[in-house]
Design an enzyme around this catalytic site. Structure first.
Site, mmCIF file in Angstrom:
data_model
loop_
_atom_site.group_PDB
_atom_site.id
_atom_site.type_symbol
_atom_site.label_atom_id
_atom_site.label_comp_id
_atom_site.label_asym_id
_atom_site.label_seq_id
_atom_site.Cartn_x
_atom_site.Cartn_y
_atom_site.Cartn_z
ATOM 1 N N GLY A 1 -87.453 -6.137 78.056
ATOM 2 C CA GLY A 1 -88.247 -4.886 78.143
ATOM 3 C C GLY A 1 -88.542 -3.816 79.113
ATOM 4 O O GLY A 1 -88.723 -2.685 80.466
ATOM 5 N N ALA B 1 -83.423 -10.861 78.944
ATOM 6 C CA ALA B 1 -84.380 -10.594 77.752
ATOM 7 C C ALA B 1 -84.043 -10.005 76.890
ATOM 8 O O ALA B 1 -83.120 -8.702 76.969
ATOM 9 C CB ALA B 1 -85.804 -10.891 77.897
ATOM 10 N N HIS B 2 -84.716 -9.498 75.728
ATOM 11 C CA HIS B 2 -84.486 -8.139 74.704
ATOM 12 C C HIS B 2 -85.479 -6.782 74.760
ATOM 13 O O HIS B 2 -85.971 -7.031 76.085
ATOM 14 C CB HIS B 2 -85.729 -9.070 73.398
ATOM 15 N N ASN B 3 -84.250 -5.959 75.406
ATOM 16 C CA ASN B 3 -84.486 -4.697 74.554
ATOM 17 C C ASN B 3 -84.373 -3.850 76.725
ATOM 18 O O ASN B 3 -85.439 -3.312 76.686
ATOM 19 C CB ASN B 3 -86.269 -4.432 74.475
#
Lengths: 329, 329, 329
Positions: free
Chosen positions: C258, C238-240
């Site tokens: 994250g 996922a993102h980050n």
């Protein structure tokens, strides 16, 4: 779709008809949604009221079903199975439109049966062999020396890496990837070095592969999918697995390297199977179960949980835990 | 990106501005990475020191934030939400470039709005209808009789099988597969026979579908995705599921056949849901949970574990197990 | 494949040869399937009988292996690792065929090294930079301002959204999706509003990405995949997220937003990792484990189960549960 009279449908199913033999059927539907030109089914007595209330022109039902006025009935001891056959009659798979689309790129050394349909933006590499009445939808990639048996259908953008063999009458849904490298590395001097994956994949006849499913090639030797196996969407089959005939694997299940699955085994969805585990013929694995590396799962009682254990044992453990937890609180 | 002054950004957000109204903003960033032409945000007092130390030219912050000299502040009671709105202003979705790419293959019977953008290597089959300002990136496949509502965006290689209906303002990420066959077979004479999947899929307005997500067509009837639903990457939705409006489903979750999910339910990642289970409106399912066939999950308390149970009950059981295990050792 | 004599193979491996130096090797195989022109290996004394019974013309084996008459032996203290190196020699990766296929669409502002191979139906957007000897198979999409380092290989239909940076010597398998939007929404007035995902993805050198794997772009900032990381099929990042160097992640694992993973960590298959969890350097996460939001997993002892706990503790709990359950019944 193929329109058919109630008489002809009953005839093709080999079943007796009660009521109007001349009613034209143009589709199949659920009892609640059916109209006068639809066939529907009532698989058990509890569905009889809904069937009699349905607008369906024809019902496939057990012998003791009492239709509403005007309804035709095709009498079956197994309405659900015969309804599935009726679906195949009313909605036949489209026939291949023989020919190679002008945008397809076919290597001159590939052998394409003249009855095959090669869609737009397809690429077929050197030495590939495509059987009779095969249909490759747009954007499929067929690697070097791949063979595909007669009457197999590929939906858009199926990728087959080199040297894979695929049987007859298979169905591959969109974005399936067959023959990508197995996941193998050796640690050397602080970095992982790729182990070339030089084996291949063999897929039998009458196999269906779901959308996005990935079947990796063997490191050495062959990853095997047996005749009649059915794999749902986004299943992962690692290098050197051997899946028997008529195995069913539901969506999002993953098999690590070297797993074997015996004929007629049934594996639920989101199951994880560790390296070299063996699921024996006719064994049943519940959805979400986790099977340890090298574990043997036998037929007889379904297994469930992580690590997977016999269903009754697992349920007993869940009950024990629940009881003890309540006692505490 | 769209450059904007601090004054104009505050105006569009409907918020008061403190500091230089003429500073030009060209981007948005995290506090630590922002530069003088970036807007950033401080969503809580604990972020005030980082915000005052940031090089960001403009901070969206609560009223009691004390900026560093030279920083502009857009004062918001909800900095995070207003920052998200600022992102939409600074990074607007690109507009459709009207027209059909020369390499796209569009059936003459398809209806394409003249404002739609049809990218390279796209294939659109007979009878499809494409709405205004729709954008189809390269390699998408649109099956026969599919309809796509206005302003919907497809990233590369989305596959839509025949007769699917898709609403307006949706976003489909790369490799989504909509309308592949449900996974249905009947055993007959020792082999699985395919049950033709003759239903379809209907997707509402304002839906976002993640990369590689697969939504299968109904056996009969319709698989439904409600308005405003958001599905993450590699989600599997089987035949005949009914997903309500404004449902969120995180990555790699799988729903078996006939599952219903009520409006505003939230389903975590890697959740497995058995056939015909019902997740009620506003229910919350924790990541990795397994919901049994036909189970009903109610709103009020999140569920977790396999089989899924109310969160407090599950945590109590985990605590009991931990306690008993320590006693033993 | 590249044919080589036993003498030359031993020389390239830096190992002593016993037996015929002139035998020509054309492939590598398992002991049971090898023929006279194949090399195979015996990694431990327990495989010596199978090796001596093999038809393999050359065996890579420990020094005390007694070959059958006519077998050549390459003597190695680590037969498995040297066999992997032999595979790389016998089956070298194909070299790039420099040039841009006539059906590829390359924006005039993109920079393509003249030694790169750009396959059919590839699309390369404005400002992209493609390094030396890069190979892009058919149907890949390279977004605006993407850069790809030297010698990286893309199998068919890899999608890279805009502004992603990819290092040198990487391998991307079919249908990988890099840089799709992170899954971020804000609830406003009863509906989820999309938070634009304006960050990007950076992938290091020597990374391998499996088929169908999805790596989302950051909301703000960067999603990072470190040098030498190896991700199997259908992994979701996922993102980050920040994945360190030489991390291994097996198939179908998903990392929420994250998450950070330290160098040399090993994550099994079907693992789920909650938002912002931190898996430290050299930690080991067992297959199917579920790691809670913000949890820190340390090196030293593998973790397993959901919620993930140290392996011995988890096994003790399983044993306790089994014992108590038997007592009850």
């Amino acid at each position: 779709m193929a329109d058919i009279s109630t008489h002809d449908l009953a005839l093709r199913l080999g079943l007796p008809l009660r009521g109007d033999p001349a009613r034209l059927l143009t589709g199949a539907s659920l009892l609640e949604e059916a109209g006068p030109s639809d066939v529907a089914f009532a698989g058990a007595p509890k569905f009889f009221p809904a069937a009699a209330a349905s607008r369906a022109g024809c019902i496939i039902a057990l012998a003791d079903f009492e239709p509403a006025p005007g309804q035709s009935v095709i009498v079956s001891p197994q309405p659900r199975a015969h309804f599935a056959m009726a679906l195949s009659i009313l909605y036949p798979a489209p026939a291949a439109q023989a020919g190679i689309h002008t945008t397809a790129l076919v290597d001159p050394s590939a052998s394409i049966d003249p009855t095959a349909e090669i869609g737009p933006f397809v690429r077929i590499a050197a030495g590939a062999r495509i059987g009779a009445r095969v249909r490759l939808a747009e954007g499929c990639s067929i690697g070097a020396s791949v063979s595909i048996g007669d009457d197999t259908v590929f939906y858009p953008r199926v990728t087959v890496y080199e040297r894979v063999h695929i049987g007859a009458r298979c169905i591959f849904h969109a974005n399936a990837v067959i023959g990508a490298d197995g996941f193998g590395f050796e640690m050397a001097a602080g970095a992982y070095r790729k182990v070339p994956q030089v084996g291949t994949v063999e897929i039998g006849d009458d196999v269906e592969i779901g959308a996005g499913t990935c079947i990796d090639r063997a490191t050495l030797g062959v990853t095997v999918i047996g005749n009649g196996a059915k794999l749902d969407n986004m299943v992962h089959i690692a290098h050197n697995c051997r899946i028997g005939s008529h195995v069913v694997i539901a969506a999002q299940t993953g098999l690590a390297g070297g797993v074997s699955v015996g004929d007629y085994a049934v594996v639920g969805g989101q199951v994880g199977v560790g390296d070299k585990a063996r699921i024996e013929s006719r064994a049943i694995v519940g959805s979400g179960a986790g099977i340890l590396t090298s574990k043997i799962v036998r037929a007889g009682e379904p297994v469930w949980g992580t690590p997977a254990r016999p269903l009754r044992q697992y349920l007993a453990q869940l009950a024990t835990l629940s009881r003890l937890s309540k006692k505490k609180h």
